[in-house]
Design a protein around this motif. Sequence first.
Motif, mmCIF file in Angstrom:
data_model
loop_
_atom_site.group_PDB
_atom_site.id
_atom_site.type_symbol
_atom_site.label_atom_id
_atom_site.label_comp_id
_atom_site.label_asym_id
_atom_site.label_seq_id
_atom_site.Cartn_x
_atom_site.Cartn_y
_atom_site.Cartn_z
ATOM 1 N N ILE A 1 3.446 -1.029 3.965
ATOM 2 C CA ILE A 1 2.828 0.269 3.731
ATOM 3 C C ILE A 1 3.960 1.272 3.577
ATOM 4 O O ILE A 1 4.826 1.383 4.451
ATOM 5 C CB ILE A 1 1.901 0.706 4.892
ATOM 6 N N LEU A 2 3.975 1.958 2.444
ATOM 7 C CA LEU A 2 4.918 3.057 2.205
ATOM 8 C C LEU A 2 4.126 4.332 2.456
ATOM 9 O O LEU A 2 3.179 4.638 1.735
ATOM 10 C CB LEU A 2 5.452 3.002 0.779
ATOM 11 N N LEU A 3 4.504 5.065 3.490
ATOM 12 C CA LEU A 3 3.688 6.152 4.011
ATOM 13 C C LEU A 3 4.416 7.487 3.964
ATOM 14 O O LEU A 3 5.453 7.651 4.608
ATOM 15 C CB LEU A 3 3.299 5.829 5.459
ATOM 16 N N ASP A 4 3.861 8.430 3.218
ATOM 17 C CA ASP A 4 4.375 9.800 3.218
ATOM 18 C C ASP A 4 4.000 10.440 4.550
ATOM 19 O O ASP A 4 2.931 10.166 5.097
ATOM 20 C CB ASP A 4 3.760 10.576 2.048
ATOM 21 N N LEU A 5 4.854 11.301 5.061
ATOM 22 C CA LEU A 5 4.563 11.977 6.327
ATOM 23 C C LEU A 5 3.755 13.249 6.145
ATOM 24 O O LEU A 5 2.794 13.492 6.859
ATOM 25 C CB LEU A 5 5.874 12.353 7.043
ATOM 26 N N ASN A 6 4.186 14.075 5.213
ATOM 27 C CA ASN A 6 3.604 15.408 5.076
ATOM 28 C C ASN A 6 2.484 15.416 4.057
ATOM 29 O O ASN A 6 2.720 15.504 2.860
ATOM 30 C CB ASN A 6 4.697 16.409 4.691
ATOM 31 N N VAL B 1 0.873 -1.170 0.000
ATOM 32 C CA VAL B 1 0.000 0.000 0.000
ATOM 33 C C VAL B 1 0.912 1.222 0.000
ATOM 34 O O VAL B 1 1.811 1.342 0.832
ATOM 35 C CB VAL B 1 -0.933 0.015 1.227
ATOM 36 N N LEU B 2 0.685 2.114 -0.949
ATOM 37 C CA LEU B 2 1.455 3.344 -1.082
ATOM 38 C C LEU B 2 0.531 4.515 -0.792
ATOM 39 O O LEU B 2 -0.497 4.670 -1.444
ATOM 40 C CB LEU B 2 2.037 3.442 -2.494
ATOM 41 N N VAL B 3 0.901 5.326 0.201
ATOM 42 C CA VAL B 3 0.085 6.466 0.614
ATOM 43 C C VAL B 3 0.921 7.729 0.441
ATOM 44 O O VAL B 3 1.916 7.933 1.135
ATOM 45 C CB VAL B 3 -0.356 6.347 2.094
ATOM 46 N N ASP B 4 0.512 8.565 -0.507
ATOM 47 C CA ASP B 4 1.245 9.803 -0.798
ATOM 48 C C ASP B 4 0.283 10.760 -1.485
ATOM 49 O O ASP B 4 -0.435 10.363 -2.405
ATOM 50 C CB ASP B 4 2.438 9.500 -1.697
ATOM 51 N N ASP B 5 0.274 12.007 -1.050
ATOM 52 C CA ASP B 5 -0.659 12.975 -1.641
ATOM 53 C C ASP B 5 -0.151 13.556 -2.955
ATOM 54 O O ASP B 5 -0.870 14.287 -3.616
ATOM 55 C CB ASP B 5 -0.969 14.102 -0.646
ATOM 56 N N GLU B 6 1.066 13.217 -3.345
ATOM 57 C CA GLU B 6 1.639 13.742 -4.590
ATOM 58 C C GLU B 6 1.514 12.690 -5.697
ATOM 59 O O GLU B 6 2.127 11.626 -5.638
ATOM 60 C CB GLU B 6 3.098 14.111 -4.391
ATOM 61 N N HIS B 7 0.724 13.028 -6.703
ATOM 62 C CA HIS B 7 0.468 12.107 -7.813
ATOM 63 C C HIS B 7 1.764 11.668 -8.500
ATOM 64 O O HIS B 7 1.931 10.489 -8.839
ATOM 65 C CB HIS B 7 -0.489 12.756 -8.820
ATOM 66 N N VAL B 8 2.683 12.590 -8.694
ATOM 67 C CA VAL B 8 3.945 12.257 -9.376
ATOM 68 C C VAL B 8 4.760 11.271 -8.543
ATOM 69 O O VAL B 8 5.324 10.314 -9.080
ATOM 70 C CB VAL B 8 4.758 13.541 -9.683
ATOM 71 N N SER B 9 4.800 11.458 -7.236
ATOM 72 C CA SER B 9 5.528 10.527 -6.366
ATOM 73 C C SER B 9 4.924 9.133 -6.429
ATOM 74 O O SER B 9 5.645 8.130 -6.475
ATOM 75 C CB SER B 9 5.516 11.022 -4.919
ATOM 76 N N GLN C 1 3.230 -8.752 10.609
ATOM 77 C CA GLN C 1 2.486 -9.018 9.383
ATOM 78 C C GLN C 1 2.550 -7.857 8.393
ATOM 79 O O GLN C 1 2.527 -8.056 7.191
ATOM 80 C CB GLN C 1 1.005 -9.278 9.714
ATOM 81 N N CYS C 2 2.574 -6.648 8.934
ATOM 82 C CA CYS C 2 2.546 -5.437 8.120
ATOM 83 C C CYS C 2 3.711 -4.551 8.538
ATOM 84 O O CYS C 2 3.857 -4.227 9.722
ATOM 85 C CB CYS C 2 1.211 -4.716 8.332
ATOM 86 N N PHE C 3 4.522 -4.162 7.578
ATOM 87 C CA PHE C 3 5.723 -3.383 7.860
ATOM 88 C C PHE C 3 5.571 -2.009 7.215
ATOM 89 O O PHE C 3 5.354 -1.916 6.006
ATOM 90 C CB PHE C 3 6.960 -4.115 7.329
ATOM 91 N N ILE C 4 5.657 -0.986 8.043
ATOM 92 C CA ILE C 4 5.442 0.372 7.563
ATOM 93 C C ILE C 4 6.783 1.073 7.410
ATOM 94 O O ILE C 4 7.606 1.090 8.338
ATOM 95 C CB ILE C 4 4.536 1.160 8.529
ATOM 96 N N TYR C 5 6.974 1.634 6.232
ATOM 97 C CA TYR C 5 8.170 2.428 5.943
ATOM 98 C C TYR C 5 7.715 3.846 5.638
ATOM 99 O O TYR C 5 6.882 4.054 4.760
ATOM 100 C CB TYR C 5 8.938 1.842 4.757
ATOM 101 N N ILE C 6 8.254 4.772 6.380
ATOM 102 C CA ILE C 6 7.922 6.177 6.168
ATOM 103 C C ILE C 6 8.759 6.708 5.020
ATOM 104 O O ILE C 6 9.976 6.526 4.988
ATOM 105 C CB ILE C 6 8.189 6.996 7.445
ATOM 106 N N LEU C 7 8.095 7.363 4.076
ATOM 107 C CA LEU C 7 8.764 8.042 2.968
ATOM 108 C C LEU C 7 8.677 9.537 3.242
ATOM 109 O O LEU C 7 7.586 10.053 3.464
ATOM 110 C CB LEU C 7 8.085 7.734 1.641
ATOM 111 N N THR C 8 9.798 10.209 3.224
ATOM 112 C CA THR C 8 9.768 11.632 3.509
ATOM 113 C C THR C 8 10.853 12.361 2.733
ATOM 114 O O THR C 8 11.904 11.804 2.440
ATOM 115 C CB THR C 8 9.919 11.903 5.023
ATOM 116 N N SER C 9 10.568 13.601 2.428
ATOM 117 C CA SER C 9 11.580 14.461 1.819
ATOM 118 C C SER C 9 12.210 15.349 2.887
ATOM 119 O O SER C 9 13.162 16.076 2.621
ATOM 120 C CB SER C 9 10.964 15.311 0.702
#
Length: 131
Positions: A54-59, A4-12, A82-90
């Motif tokens: 889960i790849l999760l954007d912070l901002n 699951v990829l969660v990011d508010d930026e369409h390009v990302s 079972q579920c591993f969350i990795y925070i993606l951030t700039s």
Amino acid sequence: MQIVLVDDEHVSIFITRKMLEREGLADEIHTFELPEEALRYVQSKLPGHAPNVILLDLNMPGLDGWAFLEALQPYEAQLLGQCFIYILTSSLDPTDTVRANEFPLVSGLIHKPLDRIQIRTIFDQVVTRQS
């Protein structure tokens, strides 16, 4: 592997999805620009069918990555291992790393953009931890 990829930026989302597809490590990739939708999706999969990663954007506006993590805390027992969350951030703010360590569900913090080596590392970590 379900991601699951969660990011508010369409390009990302586009770039990250293409990289994941190119590496061929994900059987399913679900993308969400709205973290509220991603949260409902993850909750609907419990118990027993949570995504592997889960790849999760912070901002993000509205529900940010931290609030997303807090919303998952009641499900922590079902998700751990079972579920591993990795925070993606700039962000380069060192307090993000400290705060991320406060959440047992967070497996790592990755600075954007995600690259091939990081994808392989995530895959190796998840496979090892699930074994």
